[in-house]
Design a protein around this motif. Structure first.
Motif, PDB file in Angstrom:
ATOM      1  N   ASN A 120       0.826  -1.200   0.000  1.00  0.00           N
ATOM      2  CA  ASN A 120       0.000   0.000   0.000  1.00  0.00           C
ATOM      3  C   ASN A 120       0.867   1.260   0.000  1.00  0.00           C
ATOM      4  N   LEU A 121       0.189   2.390  -0.156  1.00  0.00           N
ATOM      5  CA  LEU A 121       0.886   3.666  -0.261  1.00  0.00           C
ATOM      6  C   LEU A 121       1.623   4.025   1.032  1.00  0.00           C
ATOM      7  N   SER A 122       1.035   3.682   2.176  1.00  0.00           N
ATOM      8  CA  SER A 122       1.685   4.008   3.451  1.00  0.00           C
ATOM      9  C   SER A 122       3.048   3.336   3.566  1.00  0.00           C
ATOM     10  N   THR A 123       3.119   2.057   3.147  1.00  0.00           N
ATOM     11  CA  THR A 123       4.394   1.336   3.207  1.00  0.00           C
ATOM     12  C   THR A 123       5.379   1.895   2.197  1.00  0.00           C
ATOM     13  N   LEU A 124       4.890   2.247   1.017  1.00  0.00           N
ATOM     14  CA  LEU A 124       5.759   2.877   0.022  1.00  0.00           C
ATOM     15  C   LEU A 124       6.384   4.154   0.588  1.00  0.00           C
ATOM     16  N   PRO A 138       5.581  -7.237  -4.905  1.00  0.00           N
ATOM     17  CA  PRO A 138       5.420  -8.621  -4.431  1.00  0.00           C
ATOM     18  C   PRO A 138       4.708  -9.458  -5.493  1.00  0.00           C
ATOM     19  N   VAL A 139       5.159 -10.685  -5.677  1.00  0.00           N
ATOM     20  CA  VAL A 139       4.710 -11.481  -6.821  1.00  0.00           C
ATOM     21  C   VAL A 139       3.230 -11.830  -6.789  1.00  0.00           C
ATOM     22  N   GLU A 140       2.595 -11.785  -5.595  1.00  0.00           N
ATOM     23  CA  GLU A 140       1.196 -12.207  -5.505  1.00  0.00           C
ATOM     24  C   GLU A 140       0.201 -11.102  -5.819  1.00  0.00           C
ATOM     25  N   LEU A 141       0.674  -9.884  -6.059  1.00  0.00           N
ATOM     26  CA  LEU A 141      -0.237  -8.784  -6.366  1.00  0.00           C
ATOM     27  C   LEU A 141      -0.695  -8.835  -7.825  1.00  0.00           C
ATOM     28  N   SER A 142      -1.824  -8.207  -8.092  1.00  0.00           N
ATOM     29  CA  SER A 142      -2.413  -8.234  -9.435  1.00  0.00           C
ATOM     30  C   SER A 142      -2.085  -6.971 -10.214  1.00  0.00           C
ATOM     31  N   GLY A 143      -2.378  -7.022 -11.499  1.00  0.00           N
ATOM     32  CA  GLY A 143      -2.186  -5.849 -12.342  1.00  0.00           C
ATOM     33  C   GLY A 143      -3.085  -4.706 -11.914  1.00  0.00           C
ATOM     34  N   ASP A 144      -4.333  -5.017 -11.549  1.00  0.00           N
ATOM     35  CA  ASP A 144      -5.265  -3.972 -11.110  1.00  0.00           C
ATOM     36  C   ASP A 144      -4.789  -3.332  -9.814  1.00  0.00           C
ATOM     37  N   TRP A 145      -4.262  -4.159  -8.898  1.00  0.00           N
ATOM     38  CA  TRP A 145      -3.748  -3.634  -7.631  1.00  0.00           C
ATOM     39  C   TRP A 145      -2.564  -2.693  -7.893  1.00  0.00           C
ATOM     40  N   LEU A 146      -1.698  -3.122  -8.801  1.00  0.00           N
ATOM     41  CA  LEU A 146      -0.533  -2.303  -9.130  1.00  0.00           C
ATOM     42  C   LEU A 146      -0.960  -0.964  -9.707  1.00  0.00           C
ATOM     43  N   LYS A 147      -1.908  -0.987 -10.643  1.00  0.00           N
ATOM     44  CA  LYS A 147      -2.373   0.258 -11.256  1.00  0.00           C
ATOM     45  C   LYS A 147      -2.942   1.202 -10.203  1.00  0.00           C
ATOM     46  N   ALA A 148      -3.757   0.664  -9.303  1.00  0.00           N
ATOM     47  CA  ALA A 148      -4.361   1.503  -8.267  1.00  0.00           C
ATOM     48  C   ALA A 148      -3.290   2.102  -7.356  1.00  0.00           C
ATOM     49  N   LEU A 149      -2.291   1.288  -7.006  1.00  0.00           N
ATOM     50  CA  LEU A 149      -1.239   1.761  -6.102  1.00  0.00           C
ATOM     51  C   LEU A 149      -0.373   2.824  -6.766  1.00  0.00           C
ATOM     52  N   LEU A 150      -0.034   2.624  -8.038  1.00  0.00           N
ATOM     53  CA  LEU A 150       0.772   3.622  -8.743  1.00  0.00           C
ATOM     54  C   LEU A 150      -0.019   4.911  -8.968  1.00  0.00           C
ATOM     55  N   ASP A 151      -1.337   4.788  -9.181  1.00  0.00           N
ATOM     56  CA  ASP A 151      -2.179   5.984  -9.299  1.00  0.00           C
ATOM     57  C   ASP A 151      -2.189   6.764  -7.984  1.00  0.00           C
ATOM     58  N   GLN A 152      -2.261   6.044  -6.868  1.00  0.00           N
ATOM     59  CA  GLN A 152      -2.234   6.698  -5.559  1.00  0.00           C
ATOM     60  C   GLN A 152      -0.903   7.406  -5.333  1.00  0.00           C
ATOM     61  N   ALA A 153       0.190   6.741  -5.761  1.00  0.00           N
ATOM     62  CA  ALA A 153       1.513   7.359  -5.624  1.00  0.00           C
ATOM     63  C   ALA A 153       1.611   8.621  -6.475  1.00  0.00           C
ATOM     64  N   GLN A 154       0.989   8.599  -7.645  1.00  0.00           N
ATOM     65  CA  GLN A 154       0.979   9.774  -8.523  1.00  0.00           C
ATOM     66  C   GLN A 154       0.224  10.923  -7.877  1.00  0.00           C
ATOM     67  N   GLN A 155      -0.935  10.603  -7.307  1.00  0.00           N
ATOM     68  CA  GLN A 155      -1.743  11.634  -6.653  1.00  0.00           C
ATOM     69  C   GLN A 155      -1.037  12.224  -5.433  1.00  0.00           C
ATOM     70  N   ALA A 156      -0.191  11.400  -4.788  1.00  0.00           N
ATOM     71  CA  ALA A 156       0.551  11.869  -3.617  1.00  0.00           C
ATOM     72  C   ALA A 156       1.872  12.526  -3.999  1.00  0.00           C
ATOM     73  N   ASN A 157       2.099  12.715  -5.310  1.00  0.00           N
ATOM     74  CA  ASN A 157       3.336  13.319  -5.823  1.00  0.00           C
ATOM     75  C   ASN A 157       4.582  12.526  -5.432  1.00  0.00           C
TER      76      ASN A 157
END
Length: 293
Positions: A120-124, A138-157
């Motif tokens: 999640n973003l907090s751990t990042l 982590p290998v068990e995460l999905s493509g959708d999860w990755l997209k959502a997490l990277l979008d959150q990172a983008q929004q958080a600059n």
């Protein structure tokens, strides 16, 4: 988008390892990870040997990264890890939070390996504050999860603060244990394993009662029975914002896979997966050993 060759997860003789990395220097990999990540008893190569190989890799024009152990069980292992972290020349892939702490103390940037539970973003944010400059999902995460997490990172600059790398081909490292399953499969205690992992250059296949390949036993590491393959997801990964595609150093087949992945980025075509040997389930949020077009 760049391509990396992950650290070798299996136990091979020293001569075979050295030959493998000579080939790696002429492969399509932009980044080459190296070092023992599974078991400290695998001492075919010492710290000085890995550092020597890393220098050769760097001189070949590729980025050399030293990978640390994932499960540490003694003070001696921590001391060895500290030598990798404080090597003075090369980027380090931290596969354990103790390595993260050491890198932070040294005020050096690091790669957060796939064994670090960052979901999640907090751990990042915590890892970035510690000095992380590249995150391997982590290998068990999905493509959708990755997209959502990277979008959150983008929004958080924060998106420009780190590179994103995805394990895209090879036997998945799923779990680690203090027990050695390979030794146990030969009815040996861990303390008297006689380094039997070296007899299984691609691990020991573990089948179900129905004869299906369920897992691969690799010392204290349990791996997927099928090889993960995201070759058909390259375009999607690029759109999501993945910076680096990782191919595992399972065997010399990895060099062919690096070439195929690179070609797929330039000239995409559909590759049907062998459902008896390959999977991509985690990426699609279905059973891990399944495959989806």
């Amino acid at each position: 988008m760049k391509f990396s060759l992950g650290a070798g997860l299996f136990f091979w003789p020293k001569a075979q390892v050295e030959q493998f990395y000579q080939q790696a220097m002429h492969s399509d990999a932009d980044i080459i990870y190296m070092g023992e990540t599974v078991c400290s008893k695998r001492r075919e190569l010492k710290v000085k040997d890995w550092l020597g190989l890393a220098k050769e890799v760097a001189q070949s024009g590729k980025q050399a990264v030293l990978s640390t152990m994932t499960l540490l069980e003694s003070p001696a292992e921590i001391q060895t890890m500290r030598k990798y972290c404080d090597n003075g020349d090369f980027l380090v892939e931290a596969n354990d939070l103790s390595a993260v702490q050491i890198m932070h103390e040294l005020k050096l940037p690091f790669v957060a390996g796939p064994a670090i539970n960052c979901y999640n973003l907090s751990t990042l944010k915590v890892l970035i504050k510690q000095g992380m400059m590249r995150w391997v999902m982590p290998v068990e995460l999905s493509g959708d999860w990755l997209k959502a997490l990277l979008d959150q990172a983008q929004q958080a600059n924060l998106r420009d603060a780190f590179e994103c790398e995805v394990f895209s081909w090879g036997y998945l490292p799923l779990a680690y244990s203090a027990r050695c399953f390979t030794a146990r499969s030969e009815d040996r205690p861990k303390d008297d394993c006689r380094y039997c992992c070296i007899n299984y250059p691609q691990g020991r296949q573990m089948k179900s009662r129905e004869g299906q390949d369920v897992f691969v036993l690799n010392g204290i590491q349990t791996m997927s029975g099928y090889q993960y393959n995201l070759i058909n997801e390259i375009q999607n990964m690029q759109e999501v914002g993945v910076d680096i595609v990782r191919v595992s150093a399972d065997s010399e087949q990895a060099f062919k896979q690096l070439s195929l992945f690179k070609q797929q980025l330039l000239n995409p075509e559909y590759f049907p997966l062998d459902q008896q040997k390959e999977c991509n389930g985690y990426w699609h949020q279905i059973a891990g050993m399944s495959s989806k077009a």
